[in-house]
Each structure stands twice: as structure tokens, then as C-alpha cells.
Write a protein that holds these residues in place. Structure first.
Motif, PDB file in Angstrom:
ATOM      1  N   ALA A 315       0.828  -1.206   0.000  1.00  0.00           N
ATOM      2  CA  ALA A 315       0.000   0.000   0.000  1.00  0.00           C
ATOM      3  C   ALA A 315       0.859   1.251   0.000  1.00  0.00           C
ATOM      4  O   ALA A 315       0.603   2.204  -0.752  1.00  0.00           O
ATOM      5  CB  ALA A 315      -0.931  -0.004   1.215  1.00  0.00           C
ATOM      6  N   ALA A 316       1.914   1.257   0.822  1.00  0.00           N
ATOM      7  CA  ALA A 316       2.789   2.427   0.894  1.00  0.00           C
ATOM      8  C   ALA A 316       3.548   2.627  -0.419  1.00  0.00           C
ATOM      9  O   ALA A 316       3.613   3.743  -0.955  1.00  0.00           O
ATOM     10  CB  ALA A 316       3.772   2.268   2.054  1.00  0.00           C
ATOM     11  N   GLY A 317       4.119   1.537  -0.939  1.00  0.00           N
ATOM     12  CA  GLY A 317       4.865   1.661  -2.187  1.00  0.00           C
ATOM     13  C   GLY A 317       3.982   2.031  -3.359  1.00  0.00           C
ATOM     14  O   GLY A 317       4.334   2.888  -4.176  1.00  0.00           O
ATOM     15  N   GLY A 318       2.811   1.382  -3.458  1.00  0.00           N
ATOM     16  CA  GLY A 318       1.895   1.701  -4.545  1.00  0.00           C
ATOM     17  C   GLY A 318       1.385   3.123  -4.481  1.00  0.00           C
ATOM     18  O   GLY A 318       1.287   3.814  -5.507  1.00  0.00           O
ATOM     19  N   ALA A 319       1.059   3.604  -3.271  1.00  0.00           N
ATOM     20  CA  ALA A 319       0.583   4.980  -3.120  1.00  0.00           C
ATOM     21  C   ALA A 319       1.665   5.982  -3.516  1.00  0.00           C
ATOM     22  O   ALA A 319       1.384   6.997  -4.171  1.00  0.00           O
ATOM     23  CB  ALA A 319       0.135   5.218  -1.677  1.00  0.00           C
ATOM     24  N   ALA A 320       2.917   5.698  -3.141  1.00  0.00           N
ATOM     25  CA  ALA A 320       4.011   6.603  -3.499  1.00  0.00           C
ATOM     26  C   ALA A 320       4.209   6.657  -5.014  1.00  0.00           C
ATOM     27  O   ALA A 320       4.373   7.737  -5.602  1.00  0.00           O
ATOM     28  CB  ALA A 320       5.302   6.161  -2.810  1.00  0.00           C
ATOM     29  N   GLY A 321       4.190   5.495  -5.675  1.00  0.00           N
ATOM     30  CA  GLY A 321       4.350   5.480  -7.133  1.00  0.00           C
ATOM     31  C   GLY A 321       3.203   6.152  -7.850  1.00  0.00           C
ATOM     32  O   GLY A 321       3.403   6.900  -8.816  1.00  0.00           O
ATOM     33  N   LEU A 322       1.987   5.900  -7.383  1.00  0.00           N
ATOM     34  CA  LEU A 322       0.816   6.512  -8.005  1.00  0.00           C
ATOM     35  C   LEU A 322       0.825   8.027  -7.817  1.00  0.00           C
ATOM     36  O   LEU A 322       0.532   8.784  -8.755  1.00  0.00           O
ATOM     37  CB  LEU A 322      -0.457   5.907  -7.407  1.00  0.00           C
ATOM     38  CG  LEU A 322      -1.791   6.404  -7.968  1.00  0.00           C
ATOM     39  CD1 LEU A 322      -1.866   6.171  -9.470  1.00  0.00           C
ATOM     40  CD2 LEU A 322      -2.953   5.709  -7.266  1.00  0.00           C
ATOM     41  N   LEU A 323       1.179   8.492  -6.612  1.00  0.00           N
ATOM     42  CA  LEU A 323       1.242   9.934  -6.351  1.00  0.00           C
ATOM     43  C   LEU A 323       2.295  10.602  -7.236  1.00  0.00           C
ATOM     44  O   LEU A 323       2.073  11.712  -7.747  1.00  0.00           O
ATOM     45  CB  LEU A 323       1.546  10.178  -4.875  1.00  0.00           C
ATOM     46  CG  LEU A 323       1.657  11.651  -4.439  1.00  0.00           C
ATOM     47  CD1 LEU A 323       0.370  12.401  -4.738  1.00  0.00           C
ATOM     48  CD2 LEU A 323       2.013  11.726  -2.953  1.00  0.00           C
ATOM     49  N   ALA A 324       3.412   9.931  -7.438  1.00  0.00           N
ATOM     50  CA  ALA A 324       4.466  10.505  -8.282  1.00  0.00           C
ATOM     51  C   ALA A 324       3.978  10.721  -9.711  1.00  0.00           C
ATOM     52  O   ALA A 324       4.190  11.788 -10.304  1.00  0.00           O
ATOM     53  CB  ALA A 324       5.688   9.587  -8.281  1.00  0.00           C
ATOM     54  N   THR A 325       3.301   9.727 -10.284  1.00  0.00           N
ATOM     55  CA  THR A 325       2.821   9.877 -11.666  1.00  0.00           C
ATOM     56  C   THR A 325       1.703  10.911 -11.765  1.00  0.00           C
ATOM     57  O   THR A 325       1.628  11.654 -12.748  1.00  0.00           O
ATOM     58  CB  THR A 325       2.311   8.521 -12.201  1.00  0.00           C
ATOM     59  OG1 THR A 325       1.349   7.983 -11.296  1.00  0.00           O
ATOM     60  CG2 THR A 325       3.465   7.530 -12.357  1.00  0.00           C
ATOM     61  N   VAL A 326       0.848  10.992 -10.727  1.00  0.00           N
ATOM     62  CA  VAL A 326      -0.222  12.000 -10.740  1.00  0.00           C
ATOM     63  C   VAL A 326       0.369  13.406 -10.689  1.00  0.00           C
ATOM     64  O   VAL A 326      -0.068  14.313 -11.418  1.00  0.00           O
ATOM     65  CB  VAL A 326      -1.188  11.766  -9.564  1.00  0.00           C
ATOM     66  CG1 VAL A 326      -2.136  12.942  -9.393  1.00  0.00           C
ATOM     67  CG2 VAL A 326      -1.983  10.479  -9.790  1.00  0.00           C
ATOM     68  N   LEU A 327       1.373  13.610  -9.847  1.00  0.00           N
ATOM     69  CA  LEU A 327       2.018  14.927  -9.756  1.00  0.00           C
ATOM     70  C   LEU A 327       2.677  15.307 -11.078  1.00  0.00           C
ATOM     71  O   LEU A 327       2.577  16.452 -11.534  1.00  0.00           O
ATOM     72  CB  LEU A 327       3.051  14.924  -8.631  1.00  0.00           C
ATOM     73  CG  LEU A 327       2.505  14.885  -7.197  1.00  0.00           C
ATOM     74  CD1 LEU A 327       3.647  14.754  -6.201  1.00  0.00           C
ATOM     75  CD2 LEU A 327       1.688  16.137  -6.914  1.00  0.00           C
ATOM     76  N   LEU A 328       3.346  14.351 -11.696  1.00  0.00           N
ATOM     77  CA  LEU A 328       4.004  14.632 -12.976  1.00  0.00           C
ATOM     78  C   LEU A 328       2.987  14.940 -14.066  1.00  0.00           C
ATOM     79  O   LEU A 328       3.234  15.790 -14.932  1.00  0.00           O
ATOM     80  CB  LEU A 328       4.870  13.440 -13.383  1.00  0.00           C
ATOM     81  CG  LEU A 328       6.148  13.223 -12.563  1.00  0.00           C
ATOM     82  CD1 LEU A 328       6.760  11.857 -12.870  1.00  0.00           C
ATOM     83  CD2 LEU A 328       7.172  14.327 -12.849  1.00  0.00           C
TER      84      LEU A 328
END
Length: 426
Positions: A315-328
Motif C-alpha cells: 500500500a505504501a509503495g503503490g501509493a508513493a508510485g501513483l502519487l508521483a505519476t499523478v504529480l508529474l
């Protein structure tokens, strides 16, 4: 019922060939498993040298183009050739490690890498140099399935995860330092010395693979043309059954999603900085920031204890990766790119180590080297294809479309792994 039980054929009886370092009928944690643990530093060093070799070419592109009397595009092709050679060789080494044992496969792979790096160090023709880089990637590809088999032999999920995290911490630290040291060595001595050192290290590690345990049951040797023919027919039938295995295709799908998100997006950070007007130094700095974040995330995973953490890690890793792509996708500016580098680096440790720890057990014991290689191959080839397809979008400035699409893959990867989290302690 566990995922491995659903997707794999029944496990072999105790008298069959067991996992590397574990004698038939021997439970994990006994003397053979302890010997596997004692031999892991040599395996981790091999992974570190292979990861360093992966990152050496980029800082030397200008020097190499001048020294080899060719254009920048030709030497840049070596990066793609290296990835292609590694990706295509992974299933080959996976099958060899399953059949002949991971120690032999690792020794052969490191020998190929050492010879290829030695030729690269003395090559004068650019086409020969690119070919040797592809061969070097193919040699170091042996590390992934062998690491999967040796870590799988450690037994409990928590022990396997911590060992993988130690390896990830070392390889990420090397990924940060290797390009800097390569550039410094090229200025102080010659670019040829860089590849000569890689050849020397690979040769030394190939010799020291004897610190690792061999498989308990060596492969059966048959004599006579009739028996050899029967043996080859049996191998072909097993390969066909493996191709029909649901677990194999699950691994391939997870590898594609992981390759696009956890390998592809970080590879696009430096080109994105160029597209938004930042200089070359910003591209080098974002690579260092990403590597340091990977190191921090892997170190954090090492500190975790107990088997009941996979769901939180994913959950932590997936949320971090998803947030990164959304910000970009929302605002691809310089500060956002650096923030995304930190998030993606932190996502790598929890997601990748958990997936690598669990993946080999999706297939039966006799095919777990193949399982690790299929996951790695899918990731490497998906990353290479994704970056190639993304390059025109980056050049046109269509960054929102690009990272929005990759955000969709991040969401799919997280959802798939979250659904399987309850099986990951097996």
C-alpha cells in the motif's frame, strides 16, 4: 488456499531435487540454509557489480563517441543493446539455473560478463563495442534467477524479504556512486580502465561463486542416444506445461506493470527535466536523488520485522508510485520532478522487494529460477519498450498524457498486488 497452490502444480515429494542449499527433506533454517546465508555476500556483490555496469555508459557517452570516432547516437544505442541483451537472456539463465543449479549458472553468467567487459575495454570499432555491451548485459542477467533461487531457500517470508532488501540497498548505493566514479576515472585515466575494472571484478566473483551452496541433487546424467532423446523429450514437455501455467503469465503481467512504473518512469525523469528547460546538471542530480531514495526505502524495509507487513508495504509503495505519476501529469515542473524522484525511489524498496520475495513461489520448486527470470525479463523489456514509445511524447511536450497513462499502470499494479497481499507471506 495459497496463491502458489492455486497457480502451480503439486510440489515435488521430499525425495526430489529441493531448493538450492537445502538437502532433500531438510527444513529451512537448518545447516544448508545457514550455508546459503553465509554465501549471500558473494551473490549480493555480483548483483552490485552488474548494476554498476548497467549505469556506467551514460556518463561516458561523450568520451566514448570521441574515442571510438563515431556519433553520439551510436554509443547511446549501447544502452538499449545492454537492456535488450539482458532481457532476452533472462529466461535462458532461468532455465539453466533450474536444471543445473544456481551456482553453475551464476559462474557461467559472470564468466560471459567478464569476457565481454574485457573485450569492451580494448575494442576500437564502435559496432564491436556495442555488441560487447549487449553480451555483457546478457552475462549479468544470470544474477536475477540465481538470486531468486538462493533467497527462496532462506525459508520464512520475513527472512527472504530482509535479505532482498540488503541486496537492494547495496545495488542502489552502487547505482548512485558508479556513474560519478566512472566519470572521474575517465577524466583521470581512460574510459577503458572503467570496463577493465568491471571485467576484473566479474572474473573474481565468478571464481568465488564456490562460496555459494550447490543444489542438493545434481542433474541426472544420461548415457546413450536413446536415453538422451528421452531426456530432451521430457524437457520439451515440461517447457510446454510451463508455458500453459497461469502463474507464469501472472508473473509476466506483474513484470510488465512494474517495469513501466518502477523502471520506466524514473528513466523518463531526466528527459522530462530537459523538456521543461532544465540543464544537464539537473538530470544528473535527479538521478542521484532517485538512487538515494531507493537506498533509503530499501534500508527501511530491512528494519521491518515479522511476516504480517506485505499489505502495508504494498500500500505504501503503490501509493508513493501513483502519487508521483499523478504529480508529474498535473504539473511537470522542475520541483515536481525532484519530488517524484523521491517518491519513486521510496516506492521501489517496499514494492520490488516484496514482489521479488514472493514471485518464485508462484511456480513449482523445479521452475522457480524461471519464475524469477520471467518477472525480471518482463520488467526490463517493458521498460525499454515504454521509454522508446514515450520519447516522442516527451519531445513534443505531451507530458500530461504520458504520465497520466503511466499513472493508470501504477494504479493497476497496486490493485493487483493489494489483492494478492494475503498470499505474500507464503
Amino acid at each position: 488456499m495459497s496463491t502458489s497452490a492455486q497457480l502451480s502444480p503439486p510440489a515435488a515429494p521430499a525425495t526430489a531435487r529441493s531448493a538450492p542449499g537445502t538437502a532433500p527433506g531438510t527444513a529451512p533454517g537448518t545447516a544448508p540454509a545457514r550455508r546459503t546465508t553465509a554465501g549471500l555476500p558473494a551473490l549480493h556483490l555480483a548483483a552490485a557489480v552488474g548494476n554498476a555496469d548497467w549505469h556506467l555508459t551514460a556518463p561516458l557517452l561523450g568520451v566514448l563517441a570521441t574515442a571510438l570516432h563515431t556519433d553520439l547516437a551510436t554509443v547511446t544505442a549501447a544502452i538499449g543493446a545492454y537492456s535488450l541483451g539482458q532481457g532476452l537472456a533472462l529466461p535462458f539463465w532461468g532455465r539453466l539455473s533450474d536444471r543445473f543449479g544456481p551456482r553453475r549458472a551464476l559462474r557461467w553468467g559472470l564468466t560471459v560478463a567478464a569476457l565481454s567487459a574485457a573485450v569492451a575495454a580494448v575494442a576500437g570499432d564502435p559496432r564491436l563495442w556495442v555488441a560487447t555491451r549487449a553480451a555483457c548485459g546478457a552475462g549479468f542477467a544470470a544474477v536475477a534467477p540465481c538470486a531468486g533461487l538462493y533467497h527462496d531457500a532462506l525459508g520464512p517470508f520475513a527472512d527472504r524479504r530482509r535479505a532482498y532488501a540488503r541486496m537492494m540497498t547495496l545495488t542502489s548505493a552502487v547505482a548512485v556512486g558508479a556513474p560519478l566514479l566512472a566519470g572521474l576515472a575517465a577524466r583521470c585515466t581512460s574510459w577503458r580502465a572503467v570496463f577493465a575494472v568491471v571485467a576484473l571484478l566479474a572474473a573474481v566473483l565468478a571464481r568465488h561463486t564456490r562460496a555459494l551452496p550447490a543444489t542438493a541433487a545434481p542433474p541426472v546424467r544420461t548415457r546413450g542416444p536413446r536415453l538422451r532423446s528421452l531426456r530432451m523429450r521430457s524437457l520439451r514437455l515440461r517447457s510446454l506445461r510451463l508455458l500453459r501455467s497461469r502463474g507464469l503469465w501472472v508473473l509476466a503481467g506483474l513484470g510488465v506493470a512494474e517495469g513501466l512504473v518502477l523502471l520506466g518512469v524514473p528513466a523518463l525523469l531526466a528527459p522530462t527535466l530537459t523538456a521543461v528547460g532544465a540543464g544537464d546538471r539537473a538530470g544528473l542530480l535527479v538521478t542521484v536523488v532517485y538512487g538515494a531514495s531507493v537506498c533509503a526505502g530499501s534500508f527501511a524495509v530491512r528494519r521491518l520485522t515479522g511476516p504480517g507487513r506485505p499489505r502495508a508495504l504494498l500500500a505504501a509503495g503503490g501509493a508513493a508510485g501513483l502519487l508521483a505519476t499523478v504529480l508529474l501529469a498535473a504539473r511537470p515542473a522542475v520541483p515536481v520532478v525532484f519530488a517524484a524522484a523521491v517518491l519513486l525511489g521510496l516506492a521501489w524498496g517496499p514494492l520490488h522487494t516484496t514482489l521479488q520475495t514472493w514471485a518464485p513461489r508462484l511456480l513449482a520448486p523445479g521452475a522457480r529460477g524461471t519464475a524469477a527470470s520471467v518477472l525480471a525479463m518482463s520488467g526490463v523489456l517493458a521498460c525499454a519498450a515504454g521509454v522508446a514509445l514515450a520519447a516522442p511524447l516527451v519531445e513534443r511536450g505531451a507530458l500530461t498524457v504520458l504520465f497520466g497513462t503511466l499513472g493508470g499502470f501504477a494504479a493497476v499494479l497496486t490493485a493487483l498486488l493489494a489483492g494478492a497481499a494475503r498470499h505474500l507471506t507464503k
